[in-house]
Design a protein around this motif. Structure first.
Motif, PDB file in Angstrom:
ATOM      1  N   SER A   1       0.823  -1.216   0.000  1.00 31.55           N
ATOM      2  CA  SER A   1       0.000   0.000   0.000  1.00 31.55           C
ATOM      3  C   SER A   1       0.853   1.261   0.000  1.00 31.55           C
ATOM      4  CB  SER A   1      -0.917   0.023   1.230  1.00 31.55           C
ATOM      5  OG  SER A   1      -1.623  -1.179   1.343  1.00 31.55           O
ATOM      6  N   PHE A   2       2.004   1.190   0.660  1.00 30.64           N
ATOM      7  CA  PHE A   2       2.843   2.392   0.824  1.00 30.64           C
ATOM      8  C   PHE A   2       4.287   2.059   0.457  1.00 30.64           C
ATOM      9  CE2 PHE A   2      -0.550   2.285   3.985  1.00 30.64           C
ATOM     10  CZ  PHE A   2      -1.254   3.435   3.663  1.00 30.64           C
ATOM     11  N   PRO A   3       4.551   1.822  -0.839  1.00 27.97           N
ATOM     12  CA  PRO A   3       5.902   1.370  -1.213  1.00 27.97           C
ATOM     13  C   PRO A   3       6.983   2.439  -1.009  1.00 27.97           C
ATOM     14  CG  PRO A   3       4.540   1.730  -3.170  1.00 27.97           C
ATOM     15  CD  PRO A   3       3.640   1.895  -1.983  1.00 27.97           C
ATOM     16  N   GLN A   4       6.597   3.719  -0.971  1.00 25.95           N
ATOM     17  CA  GLN A   4       7.616   4.781  -0.912  1.00 25.95           C
ATOM     18  C   GLN A   4       7.862   5.314   0.489  1.00 25.95           C
ATOM     19  OE1 GLN A   4       9.315   5.415  -3.551  1.00 25.95           O
ATOM     20  NE2 GLN A   4       8.018   4.213  -4.917  1.00 25.95           N
ATOM     21  N   THR A   5       7.096   4.883   1.453  1.00 27.72           N
ATOM     22  CA  THR A   5       7.181   5.523   2.760  1.00 27.72           C
ATOM     23  C   THR A   5       8.556   5.309   3.398  1.00 27.72           C
ATOM     24  OG1 THR A   5       6.123   5.709   4.913  1.00 27.72           O
ATOM     25  CG2 THR A   5       6.217   3.523   3.982  1.00 27.72           C
ATOM     26  N   PRO A   6       9.127   6.371   3.987  1.00 23.55           N
ATOM     27  CA  PRO A   6      10.467   6.232   4.568  1.00 23.55           C
ATOM     28  C   PRO A   6      10.468   5.452   5.888  1.00 23.55           C
ATOM     29  CG  PRO A   6       9.646   8.468   4.885  1.00 23.55           C
ATOM     30  CD  PRO A   6       8.635   7.764   4.042  1.00 23.55           C
ATOM     31  N   ILE A   7       9.332   5.419   6.581  1.00 19.53           N
ATOM     32  CA  ILE A   7       9.259   4.680   7.851  1.00 19.53           C
ATOM     33  C   ILE A   7       7.968   3.880   7.875  1.00 19.53           C
ATOM     34  CG2 ILE A   7       8.894   4.922  10.342  1.00 19.53           C
ATOM     35  CD1 ILE A   7      10.880   7.046  10.429  1.00 19.53           C
ATOM     36  N   HIS A   8       8.069   2.658   8.274  1.00 18.18           N
ATOM     37  CA  HIS A   8       6.902   1.787   8.374  1.00 18.18           C
ATOM     38  C   HIS A   8       6.139   2.172   9.644  1.00 18.18           C
ATOM     39  CE1 HIS A   8       5.295  -2.530   7.819  1.00 18.18           C
ATOM     40  NE2 HIS A   8       4.517  -1.905   8.676  1.00 18.18           N
ATOM     41  N   GLU A   9       4.894   2.642   9.470  1.00 25.99           N
ATOM     42  CA  GLU A   9       4.090   3.003  10.646  1.00 25.99           C
ATOM     43  C   GLU A   9       3.757   1.771  11.477  1.00 25.99           C
ATOM     44  OE1 GLU A   9       0.433   5.199   9.678  1.00 25.99           O
ATOM     45  OE2 GLU A   9       1.336   5.483   7.714  1.00 25.99           O
ATOM     46  N   THR A  10       3.510   1.995  12.749  1.00 29.28           N
ATOM     47  CA  THR A  10       2.909   0.956  13.582  1.00 29.28           C
ATOM     48  C   THR A  10       1.870   1.619  14.477  1.00 29.28           C
ATOM     49  OG1 THR A  10       4.267   1.121  15.575  1.00 29.28           O
ATOM     50  CG2 THR A  10       5.179  -0.163  13.734  1.00 29.28           C
ATOM     51  N   TYR A  11       0.963   0.838  14.990  1.00 29.83           N
ATOM     52  CA  TYR A  11      -0.036   1.368  15.916  1.00 29.83           C
ATOM     53  C   TYR A  11       0.227   0.747  17.281  1.00 29.83           C
ATOM     54  CZ  TYR A  11      -4.548   2.904  17.704  1.00 29.83           C
ATOM     55  OH  TYR A  11      -5.549   3.502  18.438  1.00 29.83           O
ATOM     56  N   GLN A  12       1.051   1.454  18.072  1.00 31.38           N
ATOM     57  CA  GLN A  12       1.525   0.898  19.337  1.00 31.38           C
ATOM     58  C   GLN A  12       0.440   0.576  20.360  1.00 31.38           C
ATOM     59  OE1 GLN A  12       4.864  -0.086  20.243  1.00 31.38           O
ATOM     60  NE2 GLN A  12       4.781  -0.124  18.009  1.00 31.38           N
ATOM     61  N   PRO A  13      -0.736   1.240  20.337  1.00 24.97           N
ATOM     62  CA  PRO A  13      -1.767   0.819  21.304  1.00 24.97           C
ATOM     63  C   PRO A  13      -2.155  -0.644  21.164  1.00 24.97           C
ATOM     64  CG  PRO A  13      -2.288   3.003  20.497  1.00 24.97           C
ATOM     65  CD  PRO A  13      -1.110   2.518  19.681  1.00 24.97           C
ATOM     66  N   ARG A  14      -1.870  -1.268  20.003  1.00 26.28           N
ATOM     67  CA  ARG A  14      -2.147  -2.714  19.902  1.00 26.28           C
ATOM     68  C   ARG A  14      -1.397  -3.490  20.981  1.00 26.28           C
ATOM     69  NH1 ARG A  14      -6.537  -3.918  16.904  1.00 26.28           N
ATOM     70  NH2 ARG A  14      -5.880  -6.073  17.121  1.00 26.28           N
ATOM     71  N   TRP A  15      -0.184  -3.021  21.302  1.00 23.45           N
ATOM     72  CA  TRP A  15       0.579  -3.683  22.375  1.00 23.45           C
ATOM     73  C   TRP A  15      -0.151  -3.559  23.720  1.00 23.45           C
ATOM     74  CZ3 TRP A  15       4.823  -6.756  22.299  1.00 23.45           C
ATOM     75  CH2 TRP A  15       5.584  -6.790  21.118  1.00 23.45           C
ATOM     76  N   ASP A  16      -0.746  -2.356  23.955  1.00 26.29           N
ATOM     77  CA  ASP A  16      -1.466  -2.154  25.219  1.00 26.29           C
ATOM     78  C   ASP A  16      -2.727  -3.019  25.265  1.00 26.29           C
ATOM     79  OD1 ASP A  16       0.119   0.147  26.502  1.00 26.29           O
ATOM     80  OD2 ASP A  16      -0.188   0.817  24.451  1.00 26.29           O
ATOM     81  N   TYR A  17      -3.438  -3.075  24.123  1.00 31.54           N
ATOM     82  CA  TYR A  17      -4.649  -3.911  24.080  1.00 31.54           C
ATOM     83  C   TYR A  17      -4.271  -5.370  24.337  1.00 31.54           C
ATOM     84  CZ  TYR A  17      -6.428  -0.004  21.196  1.00 31.54           C
ATOM     85  OH  TYR A  17      -6.772   1.208  20.697  1.00 31.54           O
ATOM     86  N   TRP A  18      -3.191  -5.795  23.697  1.00 35.79           N
ATOM     87  CA  TRP A  18      -2.759  -7.200  23.819  1.00 35.79           C
ATOM     88  C   TRP A  18      -2.395  -7.519  25.270  1.00 35.79           C
ATOM     89  CZ3 TRP A  18       1.496 -10.109  25.254  1.00 35.79           C
ATOM     90  CH2 TRP A  18       1.553 -11.418  24.772  1.00 35.79           C
ATOM     91  N   GLY A  19      -1.704  -6.590  25.931  1.00 36.97           N
ATOM     92  CA  GLY A  19      -1.325  -6.798  27.328  1.00 36.97           C
ATOM     93  C   GLY A  19      -2.547  -6.949  28.219  1.00 36.97           C
ATOM     94  N   ARG A  20      -3.549  -6.083  27.995  1.00 39.08           N
ATOM     95  CA  ARG A  20      -4.781  -6.180  28.795  1.00 39.08           C
ATOM     96  C   ARG A  20      -5.465  -7.510  28.549  1.00 39.08           C
ATOM     97  NH1 ARG A  20      -5.511  -0.536  28.429  1.00 39.08           N
ATOM     98  NH2 ARG A  20      -4.473   0.175  30.312  1.00 39.08           N
ATOM     99  N   PHE A  21      -5.518  -7.897  27.278  1.00 37.38           N
ATOM    100  CA  PHE A  21      -6.190  -9.149  26.921  1.00 37.38           C
ATOM    101  C   PHE A  21      -5.496 -10.345  27.583  1.00 37.38           C
ATOM    102  CE2 PHE A  21      -6.104 -12.836  24.029  1.00 37.38           C
ATOM    103  CZ  PHE A  21      -7.414 -13.232  24.191  1.00 37.38           C
ATOM    104  N   MET A  22      -4.183 -10.332  27.626  1.00 40.15           N
ATOM    105  CA  MET A  22      -3.414 -11.471  28.134  1.00 40.15           C
ATOM    106  C   MET A  22      -3.288 -11.476  29.652  1.00 40.15           C
ATOM    107  SD  MET A  22      -2.477 -13.447  25.623  1.00 40.15           S
ATOM    108  CE  MET A  22      -0.997 -14.347  26.081  1.00 40.15           C
ATOM    109  N   GLN A  23      -3.681 -10.368  30.298  1.00 41.81           N
ATOM    110  CA  GLN A  23      -3.427 -10.252  31.739  1.00 41.81           C
ATOM    111  C   GLN A  23      -4.017 -11.409  32.539  1.00 41.81           C
ATOM    112  OE1 GLN A  23      -3.759  -6.433  33.719  1.00 41.81           O
ATOM    113  NE2 GLN A  23      -4.869  -7.405  35.412  1.00 41.81           N
ATOM    114  N   ASN A  24      -5.228 -11.796  32.200  1.00 39.35           N
ATOM    115  CA  ASN A  24      -5.878 -12.867  32.962  1.00 39.35           C
ATOM    116  C   ASN A  24      -5.023 -14.129  32.998  1.00 39.35           C
ATOM    117  OD1 ASN A  24      -7.989 -14.345  34.270  1.00 39.35           O
ATOM    118  ND2 ASN A  24      -8.416 -15.280  32.265  1.00 39.35           N
ATOM    119  N   LEU A  25      -4.374 -14.455  31.872  1.00 40.29           N
ATOM    120  CA  LEU A  25      -3.542 -15.649  31.811  1.00 40.29           C
ATOM    121  C   LEU A  25      -2.154 -15.399  32.392  1.00 40.29           C
ATOM    122  CD1 LEU A  25      -3.157 -18.583  30.771  1.00 40.29           C
ATOM    123  CD2 LEU A  25      -2.394 -17.595  28.606  1.00 40.29           C
ATOM    124  N   VAL A  26      -1.485 -14.344  31.930  1.00 43.54           N
ATOM    125  CA  VAL A  26      -0.063 -14.200  32.272  1.00 43.54           C
ATOM    126  C   VAL A  26       0.166 -13.571  33.646  1.00 43.54           C
ATOM    127  CG1 VAL A  26       0.598 -14.154  29.854  1.00 43.54           C
ATOM    128  CG2 VAL A  26       0.288 -11.990  31.079  1.00 43.54           C
TER     129      VAL A  26
END
Ligand SMILES: [Fe+2]
Length: 455
Positions: free
Chosen positions: A157-182
């Motif tokens: 989708s973005f072949p020319q972009t100088p930096i690959h974006e990320t959406y870091q809140p996914r890490w926060d969502y994942w941590g909340r989701f995994m909390q019950n287990l880990v």
């Protein structure tokens, strides 16, 4: 504090709150206190239009001197601010020894945070694991733009972009989701390609390194990207496939040292894990990690590694015992278990199906360095890049979401079970006893050079 994402963010000061764990063997008397460190990390884009991110305060506290096979209660936070968590509990691993093993070790790769992930984790939780191994590709935050929308093929989708974006809140969502287990089951993680998240200044693995803890120091490793640990009578080696693994580099030298120090009379089982598989017969990522195999396989084989677990390929596959593409009773069993949930769908075609053998030049991953995969020079696939049927090394393969449970019964027998998400909790998708045969495959004795040096 919470994470922030936007055009005007103000990083929190991790010094404003201390990192404390109160713990003990009685829920009503958390008599022990451990203090640790806190940190934050940022993802800042050096141009307009993309939202910047700064994490909440992340705390790391190491508890030492814990007794084996013991239930501990704990709460964490900052007592001086009256900001403490609820009380959680966890059980420590059993002491190392040939008759001492954790009950069930859950093994999963390529989790992500999708509907499939939630099924995998609830299925796994119902099997009450004592330890979880996560074989890389944790959140897939790098498949989301900074506005939170998904992008399965960012570079398309973005072949020319100088930096690959990320959406870091996914890490926060994942941590909340995994909390019950880990919060109650120990988890050990090794990095996958989706954790690289290369950003401005060529920084890599920032979220991964900030959010997880690794026993590198304890295992004599100079890097958090490779380490080892014991769980009862099993010695686990976690290798980094996306940093240098060549001889005589740091990782290779550490691996030699670590293997030489394993005492198989204490930890009879030797298990290695890393993210991309060597022995997969799916079209996706076919022979992508061949340079690593060429460099490292001899060393693992010479020390009698029993089992290798990998992720990366979004499907399940179990190999026969194999070494250098030949069936070998003393080679490891290779298990690919990258079917945790991801967000890129399943890997379905096999490389041996008509029209699905990839062109060799397309197989290297730029993060793995080099090009090593050429046509086979021997065996039934000699002269070809792919087999024309299921390869001899491949014992069982299926594209379903799921996870595995590894149960070591004694020093020579272990039960491996693969569960499909769509089945009931008790129904097995694949199950086999993996049997060590030290009588026909003698293990190397530990080197005692440290002890005899002064005589
Ligand atoms: Fe991967």
């Amino acid at each position: 504090g919470e994470y922030q994402i936007g055009y005007n963010i103000k990083p929190l000061d991790p010094k404003t709150v201390s990192s404390v764990v109160l713990y003990g063997t009685s829920k009503f008397e958390l008599v022990n206190v451990a203090k640790g460190q806190s940190l934050i990390y940022n993802q800042l884009y050096p141009f307009e239009g993309l939202q910047n991110y700064t994490s909440g305060i992340i705390h790391h506290v190491r508890l030492t001197g814990l007794e084996p096979s013991t239930l501990y209660y704990y709460r964490c936070g900052d007592p001086s601010l009256h900001a403490m968590s609820d009380i959680y509990y966890f059980r420590t691993m059993p002491i190392s020894g040939p008759q001492s093993y954790p009950g069930r070790i859950a093994i999963v790769g390529d989790l992500g945070l999708t509907y499939n992930t939630t099924t995998t984790i609830s299925h796994m939780t119902s099997n009450e694991p004592d330890l979880v191994l996560l074989l890389g590709d944790v959140t897939y935050a790098n498949l989301y733009l900074t506005n939170g929308t998904g992008s399965n093929c960012y570079s398309c989708s973005f072949p020319q972009t100088p930096i690959h974006e990320t959406y870091q809140p996914r890490w926060d969502y994942w941590g909340r989701f995994m909390q019950n287990l880990v919060s109650r089951v120990p988890i050990m993680v090794v990095e996958g390609n989706h954790e690289i998240e290369k950003q401005a200044g060529d920084k890599t693995f920032v979220a991964y390194s900030s959010r997880f803890a690794f026993p590198s120091e304890e295992s004599g490793s100079p890097s958090t990207f490779y380490y080892s640990f014991n769980a009862g009578g099993i010695h686990f080696i976690m290798l980094g496939a996306y940093i240098n693994y060549e001889k005589p580099g740091e990782q290779y030298k550490w691996l030699e040292r670590d293997l030489a120090n394993v005492d198989r009379s204490v930890t009879p089982w030797l298990v290695a894990t890393w993210h991309p598989p060597w022995y997969s017969s799916y079209k996706a990522h076919y022979r992508e990690a061949e340079c690593m195999r060429v460099e490292v396989e001899d060393l693992l084989y010479s020390y009698g590694v029993d089992i290798v677990f990998n992720g990366h390929v979004h499907a399940y596959e179990r190999s026969n015992r194999v070494y250098n593409y030949k069936l070998d009773p003393c080679g490891p069993v290779y298990i690919t278990i990258g079917d945790g949930g991801n967000r890129e769908k399943m890997s379905i075609p096999f490389a041996d199906e008509p029209g699905h053998c990839p062109d060799p030049s397309t197989t290297p991953d730029p993060y793995m360095g080099g090009f090593c995969a050429t046509n086979f020079t021997f065996g039934p696939a000699a002269g070809k890049f792919c087999w024309d049927r299921q390869p001899d090394y491949s014992a069982f393969r299926e594209s379903s979401f799921g996870y595995g449970i590894f149960e070591v019964k004694n020093e020579t027998w272990a039960l491996w079970t693969w569960y499909r998400n769509q089945d009931s909790y008790k129904k097995v998708g694949d199950q086999i006893y993996i049997v060590r045969q030290p009588d026909i495959c003698p293990v190397r004795q530990r080197m005692y050079s440290d002890c005899v040096a002064s005589f």
